[in-house]
Design a protein around this motif. Structure first.
Motif, PDB file in Angstrom:
ATOM      1  N   ALA A  20      43.322  44.133  35.991  1.00  0.00           N
ATOM      2  CA  ALA A  20      45.062  44.070  36.433  1.00  0.00           C
ATOM      3  C   ALA A  20      45.325  44.787  35.835  1.00  0.00           C
ATOM      4  CB  ALA A  20      45.808  42.994  36.620  1.00  0.00           C
ATOM      5  N   ALA A  21      44.976  44.978  34.490  1.00  0.00           N
ATOM      6  CA  ALA A  21      45.629  46.099  33.208  1.00  0.00           C
ATOM      7  C   ALA A  21      45.452  47.264  33.650  1.00  0.00           C
ATOM      8  CB  ALA A  21      44.466  46.039  31.259  1.00  0.00           C
ATOM      9  N   ALA A  22      44.086  47.102  33.956  1.00  0.00           N
ATOM     10  CA  ALA A  22      43.931  49.080  34.086  1.00  0.00           C
ATOM     11  C   ALA A  22      44.728  49.640  36.033  1.00  0.00           C
ATOM     12  CB  ALA A  22      42.595  49.426  34.850  1.00  0.00           C
ATOM     13  N   GLN A  23      44.848  48.905  36.585  1.00  0.00           N
ATOM     14  CA  GLN A  23      45.577  48.779  37.195  1.00  0.00           C
ATOM     15  C   GLN A  23      46.745  49.213  37.560  1.00  0.00           C
ATOM     16  OE1 GLN A  23      43.967  45.062  39.675  1.00  0.00           O
ATOM     17  NE2 GLN A  23      43.309  46.431  41.419  1.00  0.00           N
ATOM     18  N   THR A  24      47.782  48.217  36.418  1.00  0.00           N
ATOM     19  CA  THR A  24      49.009  48.586  36.652  1.00  0.00           C
ATOM     20  C   THR A  24      49.218  50.106  35.595  1.00  0.00           C
ATOM     21  OG1 THR A  24      49.838  46.504  36.358  1.00  0.00           O
ATOM     22  CG2 THR A  24      51.159  47.783  35.219  1.00  0.00           C
ATOM     23  N   GLY A  69      43.065  36.151  54.663  1.00  0.00           N
ATOM     24  CA  GLY A  69      42.146  36.427  53.527  1.00  0.00           C
ATOM     25  C   GLY A  69      42.044  36.187  52.196  1.00  0.00           C
ATOM     26  N   ALA A  70      43.412  35.594  51.551  1.00  0.00           N
ATOM     27  CA  ALA A  70      43.610  35.886  50.216  1.00  0.00           C
ATOM     28  C   ALA A  70      43.155  34.572  49.838  1.00  0.00           C
ATOM     29  CB  ALA A  70      45.400  35.775  49.678  1.00  0.00           C
ATOM     30  N   ASP A  71      42.838  33.682  50.810  1.00  0.00           N
ATOM     31  CA  ASP A  71      41.576  32.863  50.449  1.00  0.00           C
ATOM     32  C   ASP A  71      40.066  32.576  51.172  1.00  0.00           C
ATOM     33  OD1 ASP A  71      43.899  30.922  48.565  1.00  0.00           O
ATOM     34  OD2 ASP A  71      45.122  30.744  50.680  1.00  0.00           O
ATOM     35  N   ARG A  72      40.156  33.394  52.128  1.00  0.00           N
ATOM     36  CA  ARG A  72      39.174  33.072  52.563  1.00  0.00           C
ATOM     37  C   ARG A  72      38.437  34.318  53.328  1.00  0.00           C
ATOM     38  NH1 ARG A  72      42.890  30.984  56.262  1.00  0.00           N
ATOM     39  NH2 ARG A  72      42.770  28.814  57.471  1.00  0.00           N
ATOM     40  N   LEU A  73      37.770  35.254  51.549  1.00  0.00           N
ATOM     41  CA  LEU A  73      37.709  36.199  51.564  1.00  0.00           C
ATOM     42  C   LEU A  73      36.733  35.987  49.790  1.00  0.00           C
ATOM     43  CD1 LEU A  73      39.389  39.420  52.206  1.00  0.00           C
ATOM     44  CD2 LEU A  73      37.340  38.326  53.605  1.00  0.00           C
ATOM     45  N   PRO A  74      35.992  36.702  49.433  1.00  0.00           N
ATOM     46  CA  PRO A  74      35.010  36.780  47.969  1.00  0.00           C
ATOM     47  C   PRO A  74      35.930  37.245  46.883  1.00  0.00           C
ATOM     48  CG  PRO A  74      33.328  36.801  49.415  1.00  0.00           C
ATOM     49  CD  PRO A  74      34.336  36.506  50.836  1.00  0.00           C
ATOM     50  N   PRO A  75      36.708  36.215  46.071  1.00  0.00           N
ATOM     51  CA  PRO A  75      37.583  37.375  45.359  1.00  0.00           C
ATOM     52  C   PRO A  75      37.264  38.776  44.673  1.00  0.00           C
ATOM     53  CG  PRO A  75      37.724  34.781  44.696  1.00  0.00           C
ATOM     54  CD  PRO A  75      36.377  35.081  46.190  1.00  0.00           C
ATOM     55  N   ARG A  76      35.910  38.259  44.001  1.00  0.00           N
ATOM     56  CA  ARG A  76      35.464  39.533  43.302  1.00  0.00           C
ATOM     57  C   ARG A  76      34.855  40.625  44.227  1.00  0.00           C
ATOM     58  NH1 ARG A  76      29.750  39.118  41.075  1.00  0.00           N
ATOM     59  NH2 ARG A  76      28.536  38.982  43.374  1.00  0.00           N
ATOM     60  N   THR A  77      34.745  40.304  45.327  1.00  0.00           N
ATOM     61  CA  THR A  77      34.829  41.663  46.387  1.00  0.00           C
ATOM     62  C   THR A  77      36.102  42.290  46.626  1.00  0.00           C
ATOM     63  OG1 THR A  77      32.340  40.554  47.246  1.00  0.00           O
ATOM     64  CG2 THR A  77      33.178  42.272  49.161  1.00  0.00           C
ATOM     65  N   ALA A  78      36.814  41.094  47.137  1.00  0.00           N
ATOM     66  CA  ALA A  78      38.229  41.487  47.593  1.00  0.00           C
ATOM     67  C   ALA A  78      38.285  42.665  46.804  1.00  0.00           C
ATOM     68  CB  ALA A  78      38.701  40.545  48.227  1.00  0.00           C
ATOM     69  N   LEU A  79      38.838  42.374  45.617  1.00  0.00           N
ATOM     70  CA  LEU A  79      39.403  42.603  44.549  1.00  0.00           C
ATOM     71  C   LEU A  79      39.487  44.180  44.013  1.00  0.00           C
ATOM     72  CD1 LEU A  79      40.706  39.851  42.025  1.00  0.00           C
ATOM     73  CD2 LEU A  79      42.272  40.837  43.509  1.00  0.00           C
ATOM     74  N   ALA A  80      37.926  44.065  43.811  1.00  0.00           N
ATOM     75  CA  ALA A  80      37.016  45.800  43.920  1.00  0.00           C
ATOM     76  C   ALA A  80      37.042  46.506  44.829  1.00  0.00           C
ATOM     77  CB  ALA A  80      34.890  45.046  43.688  1.00  0.00           C
ATOM     78  N   ALA A  81      37.234  46.275  46.079  1.00  0.00           N
ATOM     79  CA  ALA A  81      37.253  46.928  47.152  1.00  0.00           C
ATOM     80  C   ALA A  81      38.550  46.950  47.015  1.00  0.00           C
ATOM     81  CB  ALA A  81      36.832  46.133  48.620  1.00  0.00           C
ATOM     82  N   VAL A  82      39.884  46.286  46.810  1.00  0.00           N
ATOM     83  CA  VAL A  82      41.178  46.896  46.307  1.00  0.00           C
ATOM     84  C   VAL A  82      41.801  48.061  45.687  1.00  0.00           C
ATOM     85  CG1 VAL A  82      44.276  46.476  46.231  1.00  0.00           C
ATOM     86  CG2 VAL A  82      42.042  44.887  47.809  1.00  0.00           C
ATOM     87  N   SER A  83      40.658  47.691  44.162  1.00  0.00           N
ATOM     88  CA  SER A  83      40.721  49.424  43.865  1.00  0.00           C
ATOM     89  C   SER A  83      40.056  50.391  43.886  1.00  0.00           C
ATOM     90  CB  SER A  83      40.730  48.678  42.225  1.00  0.00           C
ATOM     91  OG  SER A  83      41.461  47.404  41.747  1.00  0.00           O
ATOM     92  N   LEU A  84      38.914  50.304  44.925  1.00  0.00           N
ATOM     93  CA  LEU A  84      38.447  51.151  45.259  1.00  0.00           C
ATOM     94  C   LEU A  84      39.065  52.196  46.319  1.00  0.00           C
ATOM     95  CD1 LEU A  84      34.793  50.037  45.890  1.00  0.00           C
ATOM     96  CD2 LEU A  84      35.856  52.276  44.069  1.00  0.00           C
ATOM     97  N   ALA A  85      39.853  51.526  46.824  1.00  0.00           N
ATOM     98  CA  ALA A  85      39.962  51.960  48.115  1.00  0.00           C
ATOM     99  C   ALA A  85      41.783  52.673  48.000  1.00  0.00           C
ATOM    100  CB  ALA A  85      41.826  50.863  49.297  1.00  0.00           C
ATOM    101  N   PHE A  86      42.599  52.007  46.622  1.00  0.00           N
ATOM    102  CA  PHE A  86      43.501  53.171  45.909  1.00  0.00           C
ATOM    103  C   PHE A  86      42.765  54.546  44.588  1.00  0.00           C
ATOM    104  CE2 PHE A  86      46.227  49.442  46.672  1.00  0.00           C
ATOM    105  CZ  PHE A  86      47.357  49.683  46.586  1.00  0.00           C
ATOM    106  N   TYR A 176      42.150  53.752  38.533  1.00  0.00           N
ATOM    107  CA  TYR A 176      41.716  52.605  39.696  1.00  0.00           C
ATOM    108  C   TYR A 176      40.643  51.878  39.566  1.00  0.00           C
ATOM    109  CZ  TYR A 176      46.870  52.481  41.578  1.00  0.00           C
ATOM    110  OH  TYR A 176      47.823  52.595  42.279  1.00  0.00           O
ATOM    111  N   LEU A 177      39.226  53.623  39.401  1.00  0.00           N
ATOM    112  CA  LEU A 177      37.884  53.489  39.513  1.00  0.00           C
ATOM    113  C   LEU A 177      37.581  52.528  38.626  1.00  0.00           C
ATOM    114  CD1 LEU A 177      34.858  54.059  41.075  1.00  0.00           C
ATOM    115  CD2 LEU A 177      35.458  56.045  38.811  1.00  0.00           C
ATOM    116  N   THR A 178      38.238  52.872  37.008  1.00  0.00           N
ATOM    117  CA  THR A 178      37.644  51.941  36.020  1.00  0.00           C
ATOM    118  C   THR A 178      38.432  50.503  36.402  1.00  0.00           C
ATOM    119  OG1 THR A 178      38.108  53.692  34.497  1.00  0.00           O
ATOM    120  CG2 THR A 178      37.749  51.627  33.655  1.00  0.00           C
TER     121      THR A 178
END
Length: 396
Positions: A20-24, A69-86, A176-178
């Protein structure tokens, strides 16, 4: 209440925090660079404000169609995918010769992606930490956000004096990639909290359930409206003081950090629970002084004092969690995040329109006055609305 040090001994808290720090940091550097790029190209306060806070405008679509999807997706995959999209979207924004229409299309697409990320992150935080650990954990995230914004805006402002905005956007993409790498490698493969596939229908049903309680509705409105209107003031820093916008943003982050430390660690629960309305009034009132067109040093003091009022969000989030079933924590917090960011984007656009017609200083004053009025109205309504029992969730 757990100490801050003990939180870092909790498994998975540290990688979530660092990601989250890297994203901010990426968001602050990239947002300032993009707003500067647009303002230099167009000279428009409206377009500059929307470019920086425009992703928030797409949050309402995400809250309507994607939030289940916030409660229905695997958290690790979802969070990494969001950062990659950004990372990919920010790199596209740095392309030379990109038409303004295409640039804003990317801005809105990233906002749609972000609407899912907030719910996944805060739902995972609520799952990782014990019940009494959410408030200090969220407080620590707020403090980190303030520090990273101070660093990001100060660094971004300095970089923009020696580097073109497109180069700063590429630096943001690298951050974001980091974040994506930290989240993918540092988090464990947890299953979704709720069975079933994400769908617009599931999102609408859960939104309706969360919105069915009057105390929760008022809490959501308190989290969205006063905060969003003040962010409309912030969106005009570039237009108000083009050469010192980074300084104003950094001062705002410093004030937010001070407010979060005070609310999250220094105030006892009995006192904290009564401070939501006073903090929201503090958040808006100093901006009324912008009607006098203060010089940058005075403006910086006003911004710093006002931003301490963002600590009200911690009080309101604690109340929201007390009114929400644990199974819906991710969705509820995602709705809070999506609604807040949507109102911030709408307020940035509205502030830009008013600034086009009058001046940035008068637009900031008008947004602050609206925030004060909304806060007092919600406080009056809240006194007539006692807390009610949390309803049982339904997933059918």
């Amino acid at each position: 209440m757990p100490s801050y040090r003990s939180l870092f001994r909790t498994p998975e808290f540290t990688p979530l925090f660092l990601g989250a720090a890297a994203q901010t940091a990426a968001q602050t550097v990239g947002g300032l660079a993009l707003a500067t790029l647009v303002y230099r190209a167009t000279g428009s306060p409206l377009l500059s404000a929307v470019s920086m806070f425009g992703p928030s405008l797409a949050q309402v679509l995400g809250a309507t169609f994607l939030l289940s999807g916030a409660d229905r997706l695997p958290p690790r995959t979802a969070l990494a995918a969001v950062s990659l999209a950004f990372a990919a979207g920010t790199a596209v924004q740095a392309l030379p010769g990109l038409p303004t229409v295409a640039l804003f299309a990317v801005v809105l697409l990233l906002g749609l992606v972000a609407s899912l990320g907030g719910g996944v992150r805060w739902g995972l935080l609520n799952e990782i930490l014990p019940k009494d650990g959410y408030l200090p954990g969220r407080s620590l995230f707020h403090m980190m956000s303030g520090l990273m914004q101070i660093t990001g805006y100060a660094t971004g402002g300095a970089l923009l004096t020696v580097l073109p905005p497109r180069t700063c956007l590429l630096l943001s993409a690298a951050l974001y990639l980091t974040a994506a790498l930290v989240l993918r490698l540092g988090l464990s493969g947890r299953p979704p909290r709720v069975a079933g596939r994400p769908s617009p229908a599931a999102t609408r049903r859960t939104n309706a359930l969360l919105w069915s309680s009057r105390p929760r509705r008022l809490t959501y409105l308190g989290l969205w409206l006063p905060n969003g209107l003040v962010v409309g003031c912030e969106s005009l820093y570039v237009a108000y003081a083009p050469g010192a916008a980074g300084t104003l943003f950094a001062c705002g982050a410093l004030g937010m950090f001070a407010g979060d430390v005070t609310v999250g660690r220094l105030l006892p629960p009995a006192v904290r629970a009564r401070l939501a309305t006073p903090l929201l009034l503090l958040l808006a009132t100093p901006y009324l002084l912008f009607s006098a067109h203060p010089p940058v040093p005075v403006a910086a003091v006003c911004v710093t004092v006002a931003s301490a009022g963002f600590g009200a969000s911690l009080v309101q989030q604690e109340r929201l969690m007390s009114l929400t079933p644990d199974e819906l924590a991710g969705h509820a917090l995602g709705l809070h995040s999506a609604g807040m960011l949507t109102l911030q984007g709408v307020s940035a656009a509205l502030a830009g329109v008013v600034a086009q017609l009058t001046s940035p200083a008068w637009a900031m004053t008008a947004m602050a006055a609206a925030s004060v009025s909304v806060t007092l109205t919600l406080a009056t309504a809240g006194r007539r609305s006692p807390a009610t029992a949390v309803p049982e969730p339904s997933y059918r």
